[in-house]
Design an enzyme around this catalytic site. Structure first.
Site, short mmCIF file in Angstrom:
data_model
loop_
_atom_site.label_atom_id
_atom_site.label_comp_id
_atom_site.label_asym_id
_atom_site.label_seq_id
_atom_site.Cartn_x
_atom_site.Cartn_y
_atom_site.Cartn_z
CG ASP A 1 32.14 38.75 47.19
OD1 ASP A 1 30.86 38.85 47.32
OD2 ASP A 1 32.82 38.89 46.17
CE1 TYR B 1 42.17 36.17 41.81
CE2 TYR B 1 40.18 36.45 40.41
CZ TYR B 1 41.14 37.09 41.31
OH TYR B 1 40.87 38.17 41.87
CE LYS C 1 45.35 39.03 44.26
NZ LYS C 1 46.14 37.72 44.45
C1 F6R Z 1 38.80 41.51 42.26
C2 F6R Z 1 37.58 41.32 41.68
C3 F6R Z 1 37.02 41.91 40.27
C4 F6R Z 1 36.81 40.94 39.52
C5 F6R Z 1 36.43 41.29 38.19
C6 F6R Z 1 36.06 40.35 36.91
O1 F6R Z 1 39.01 40.88 43.42
O2 F6R Z 1 36.49 40.98 42.44
O3 F6R Z 1 37.98 42.65 40.05
O4 F6R Z 1 37.86 39.77 39.25
O5 F6R Z 1 35.37 42.25 38.04
O6 F6R Z 1 34.94 39.79 37.65
P1 F6R Z 1 34.43 38.60 36.95
O7 F6R Z 1 35.27 37.49 36.40
O8 F6R Z 1 33.29 37.93 38.06
O9 F6R Z 1 33.44 39.17 35.79
MG MG Z 2 33.75 39.84 44.89
MG MG Z 3 35.81 41.24 48.05
#
Ligand code: F6R
Ligand code: MG
Ligand code: MG
Length: 364
Positions: A11, A230, A233
């Site tokens: 990603d 974290y 995923k």
């Molecule tokens: C799960 C994922 C999303 C982010 C969520 C918060 O793998 O990528 O659910 O965890 O959108 O993202 P941030 O912390 O970047 O605002």
């Molecule tokens: Mg992502």
């Molecule tokens: Mg992803």
């Protein structure tokens, strides 16, 4: 002469949150590969699953080739520059180290590699999943390779009657690869006992016991083990050779009709059903649901045929509706109980500070 299939995914930025990479980003990654692959690579394809870009290579450099890994790394670095230029969200998210150091394992991107002597016809399927982790493949692999309820070849094909050998990795052990080899059908209950725990035990490979050949290679990266916190995923990739002494394409696809519950979904902190979607699909409801794509090819002398998108078929529209219903039902209970992952899986997020602060306020 042997060929190697390598799938490397990352990603490196997406539109509107963690939803889907931009076309320009995909083109940038593709252009880098077009310019730099040279004679190193026999063929390559790129695709996206949710916010992840997967590069599939065929080559003769073998497993763990630093030249191949570096090519993918550089393509992602180039892509990241484009993602920054466009203002994409999470640019370079999965590139956890500053520089390439010989092997892409441990640097963030997920990788699965298979080396083999091409059969006369060599069909295989590339699986990629988003908003979930490598354990998501445990149940479908168990059912596709060890359960005649899905893999009828275990009963019907003499080439499969000996069953398959499972290599299962303990992904909590981070110093080295810690793995166990178990044989189906004799060790079926032991395999099930381990694969029950999707967060700790993950299938990394499967071999035919008839021919000794490898059918499956799956990625086992757990990003928080690299970053210590974290950062999303682990969105696993997997290669499966099919037909002949291996299960048929339809047999390895069959278990995805369950839409089984996996870890991931919003903030990688929830339980959600795995939805089989068309390659290139983005992410939506509650940053999910967790999705999986399956792209089938044949490879000959390292050259890929055009792709068949396995979940782009009317049958899977029906499954998607069922899975959407499962997702909606579980989401109705929000943070409660089974809807959110246990604390051990959340411990890399902000909840640690919250719990510590609350702990001080408790009275006895
Ligand atoms: C799960 C994922 C999303 C982010 C969520 C918060 O793998 O990528 O659910 O965890 O959108 O993202 P941030 O912390 O970047 O605002
Ligand atoms: Mg992502
Ligand atoms: Mg992803």
């Amino acid at each position: 002469m042997k060929i190697t299939l390598s799938v490397i995914k990352a990603d490196i930025g997406s539109i509107g949150g963690h939803l889907r990479p931009s076309k320009a980003l995909m083109e940038t990654v593709n252009k880098h590969l077009e310019d730099k692959s040279g004679s190193l690579v026999l063929d390559y394809r790129i695709s996206n699953t949710g916010d992840d870009i997967a590069i599939l290579f065929s080559h003769r450099e073998g497993i763990g080739s630093s030249a191949i890994h570096e090519l993918a790394w550089d393509a992602f670095i180039n892509g990241t520059a484009k993602a920054r230029e466009e203002g994409l969200y999470g640019a370079g998210q999965d590139l956890l180290k500053d520089s390439f150091s010989g092997n892409i394992k441990g640097l963030g991107p997920a990788i699965a590699e298979l080396e083999f002597e091409e059969r006369q016809n060599e069909p295989f399927i590339l699986f990629a999943a988003d908003k979930t982790d490598p354990g998501a493949y445990n149940l479908p692999l168990y059912l596709g390779f060890a359960d005649p309820m899905h893999c009828s070849g275990l009963i019907l094909s003499p080439k499969m009657s000996k069953g398959f050998k499972f290599v299962i990795m303990d992904v909590e052990y981070t110093e080295k690869d810690r793995y166990i080899e178990l044989n189906a059908p004799e060790d079926l209950y032991d395999i099930a006992a381990l694969l029950r725990d999707n967060e700790r035990f993950v299938v990394s490979a499967i071999y035919s016991r008839e021919t000794g050949e490898q059918a499956v290679a799956a990625s086992t990266t757990r990003l928080h083990n690299i970053a210590g916190k974290y950062i999303g995923k682990d969105d696993p990739v997997m290669l499966i050779r099919v037909q002949g002494a291996f299960p048929a394409a339809g047999e390895v696809l069959s278990p995805y009709s369950i839409g089984h519950y996996v870890a991931g979904f919003m903030r990688g902190s929830h339980t959600g059903p795995l939805m089989p979607v068309k390659t290139g699909s983005g992410i939506s409801f509650f940053d999910g649901p967790p999705v999986v794509t399956a792209t089938a090819f044949c490879v000959q002398n390292g050259k890929f045929t055009e792709a068949v998108d396995c979940f782009d078929h009317p049958y899977w529209d029906y499954i998607r509706r069922k899975v959407a219903r499962k997702a909606t039902e579980l989401r109705r209970q929000g943070f409660s109980g089974a809807a959110m992952l246990p604390y051990s899986e959340l411990e890399y997020g902000g909840i640690v500070e919250k719990m510590e602060a609350l702990d001080k306020k408790f009275r006895t």
